[in-house]
Design an enzyme around this catalytic site. Structure first.
Site, mmCIF file in Angstrom:
data_model
loop_
_atom_site.group_PDB
_atom_site.id
_atom_site.type_symbol
_atom_site.label_atom_id
_atom_site.label_comp_id
_atom_site.label_asym_id
_atom_site.label_seq_id
_atom_site.Cartn_x
_atom_site.Cartn_y
_atom_site.Cartn_z
ATOM 1 N N THR A 199 -2.067 2.019 -4.131
ATOM 2 C CA THR A 199 -0.634 1.979 -3.861
ATOM 3 C C THR A 199 0.142 1.622 -5.120
ATOM 4 O OG1 THR A 199 -1.058 1.220 -1.615
ATOM 5 C CG2 THR A 199 1.122 0.744 -2.523
ATOM 6 N N ARG A 227 -3.170 6.801 10.788
ATOM 7 C CA ARG A 227 -3.411 5.472 10.231
ATOM 8 C C ARG A 227 -2.253 5.049 9.325
ATOM 9 N NH1 ARG A 227 -3.873 3.027 4.833
ATOM 10 N NH2 ARG A 227 -5.128 1.151 5.074
ATOM 11 N N VAL A 228 -1.826 3.801 9.476
ATOM 12 C CA VAL A 228 -0.812 3.207 8.616
ATOM 13 C C VAL A 228 -1.355 1.876 8.115
ATOM 14 C CG1 VAL A 228 1.509 2.237 8.486
ATOM 15 C CG2 VAL A 228 1.096 4.310 9.833
ATOM 16 N N GLY A 229 -1.262 1.636 6.819
ATOM 17 C CA GLY A 229 -1.741 0.392 6.242
ATOM 18 C C GLY A 229 -0.625 -0.607 6.037
ATOM 19 N N ASP A 230 -0.793 -1.460 5.040
ATOM 20 C CA ASP A 230 0.171 -2.531 4.805
ATOM 21 C C ASP A 230 1.416 -2.085 4.051
ATOM 22 O OD1 ASP A 230 -1.649 -2.259 2.443
ATOM 23 O OD2 ASP A 230 -0.255 -3.722 1.610
ATOM 24 N N THR A 250 -1.665 -4.425 -2.916
ATOM 25 C CA THR A 250 -2.373 -3.152 -2.983
ATOM 26 C C THR A 250 -3.832 -3.412 -2.620
ATOM 27 O OG1 THR A 250 -2.941 -1.243 -4.397
ATOM 28 C CG2 THR A 250 -2.934 -3.405 -5.451
ATOM 29 N N GLY A 251 -4.519 -2.365 -2.214
ATOM 30 C CA GLY A 251 -5.916 -2.527 -1.812
ATOM 31 C C GLY A 251 -6.108 -2.194 -0.346
ATOM 32 N N MET A 252 -7.053 -2.848 0.291
ATOM 33 C CA MET A 252 -7.386 -2.577 1.685
ATOM 34 C C MET A 252 -6.297 -3.116 2.604
ATOM 35 S SD MET A 252 -9.248 -1.195 3.898
ATOM 36 C CE MET A 252 -10.553 -0.612 2.812
ATOM 37 N N GLY A 253 -5.458 -2.216 3.090
ATOM 38 C CA GLY A 253 -4.286 -2.608 3.847
ATOM 39 C C GLY A 253 -4.574 -3.401 5.097
#
Length: 339
Positions: A199, A227-230, A250-253
């Site tokens: 991100t 799918r939606v992350g952070d 950023t990273g694994m949401g």
């Protein structure tokens, strides 16, 4: 009403619970809370004058951060500069994690997410956008021109067209070929620091001393449809309190959402931590809650009103860009876990 006070409207009623939660949670690391160092001074203690404009962003997005920094130097406000930086990567076809050319989901569709937050506490977000490239700018339009905070999918796209955004095909031939190759095995596993979750998160402090931020992503490569992350979630991917500072993730949401990471960092700074200390504590929270932390990356960057910055990550390999006084430099982040 054109602007949403998403967080501020509930701040007063929730402040007692919020502060109690921070106090209890931080009790696990009482050494951090009780030890006062030069790094953990409040912004008002660090300086009595406004710092010169600063732009910082996640990862080594050199051109993006330079664009944001130059915009600040030319007098742009913090949010305009942050969005200008994001647009560089949204339009970069070689970037497979942001904007046009991003890696698609498992069905071969590129969907983009973004959010913005201004110094007044207003915010806007869009999710699952499949036909518009500059989603950070679109999120700003949601914030400024609608009574809502977040619009999704076709609703966000139709609103975007009404605001002059161009309808585009986001899947490039390069991304399509990579997706077709992936289909041969359909294997999914997060790859630490290897462009499947990179991100772009931008934070800017302008000449008036105001802080704003923007966050834009195409999400995890070959994610499940929908799918939606952070990244578009205010408080997780991005949070600003102009009296204190701002943070972006950023990273694994999924892991960032669980600890509401960006909001946590700002609250830790409110309680005396420096941006660096707050980023480190936020990463520790993620690690403490997931025994499989060695399998994914999470990284944060932050800035306070004094212009101090910080960054921290789980695994080595994350870089923060910083632009100030005409100098755009890559700042290698310290990390929690050594392989």
């Amino acid at each position: 009403m054109k602007r949403r006070k998403f967080i501020q409207n509930t701040a007063m009623t929730g402040i007692g619970v919020s502060m109690a939660a921070v106090t209890v949670a931080c009790g696990e690391h009482s050494d951090i809370n009780t030890k006062k160092t030069n790094k953990s001074m409040n912004a008002s203690e660090e300086t009595s004058t406004k710092p010169k404009p600063i732009a910082i962003c996640t990862w080594a997005f050199t051109k993006a951060n330079e664009a944001a920094g130059k915009a600040l130097s030319e007098g742009a406000d913090a949010l305009t500069a942050a969005i200008a930086g994001c647009e560089v990567e949204e339009e970069n076809l070689k970037n497979t994690t942001v904007g046009k050319g991003g890696a698609p989901d498992r069905e071969g569709n590129v969907t983009l997410d973004a959010c913005v937050m201004n110094p007044q506490g207003d915010c806007g977000a869009v999710v699952c956008v499949s036909t518009i490239t500059n989603v950070a700018a679109l999120a700003r339009k949601v914030m400024e021109e609608t009574p809502h905070v977040m619009l999704a999918s076709e609703g966000a796209e139709e609103f975007g067209y009404s605001q002059g955004f161009k309808k585009e095909k986001l899947l490039t031939e390069v991304s399509k070929e990579a997706w077709l190759e992936w289909q041969k095995t359909s294997k999914y596993k997060p790859i630490i620091n290897i462009e499947n979750h990179d991100t772009i998160g931008m934070l800017a402090l302008d000449a008036n001393g105001d802080i704003a931020g923007a966050c834009s992503t195409s999400g995890l490569s070959y994610k499940m449809k929908g799918r939606v992350g952070d990244s578009p979630i205010i408080g997780s991917g991005l949070f600003i309190d102009n009296e204190i500072g701002g943070a972006v993730a950023t990273g694994m949401g999924e892991e960032i959402i669980k600890t509401v990471g960006s909001f946590l960092i700002v609250e830790l700074m409110r309680n005396g931590m420096s941006p660096q200390e707050a980023c480190e504590e936020a990463v520790r929270r993620v690690v403490a809650k997931n025994k499989n932390y060695k399998d994914f990356q999470v990284a944060y960057i932050a800035i306070n009103k004094a212009g101090s910055t910080g960054s921290y990550c789980i695994h080595e390999g994350f870089t923060m860009m910083k632009y100030q006084n005409g100098i755009n430099e890559a700042v290698k982040s310290d990390f929690h876990h050594s392989s």
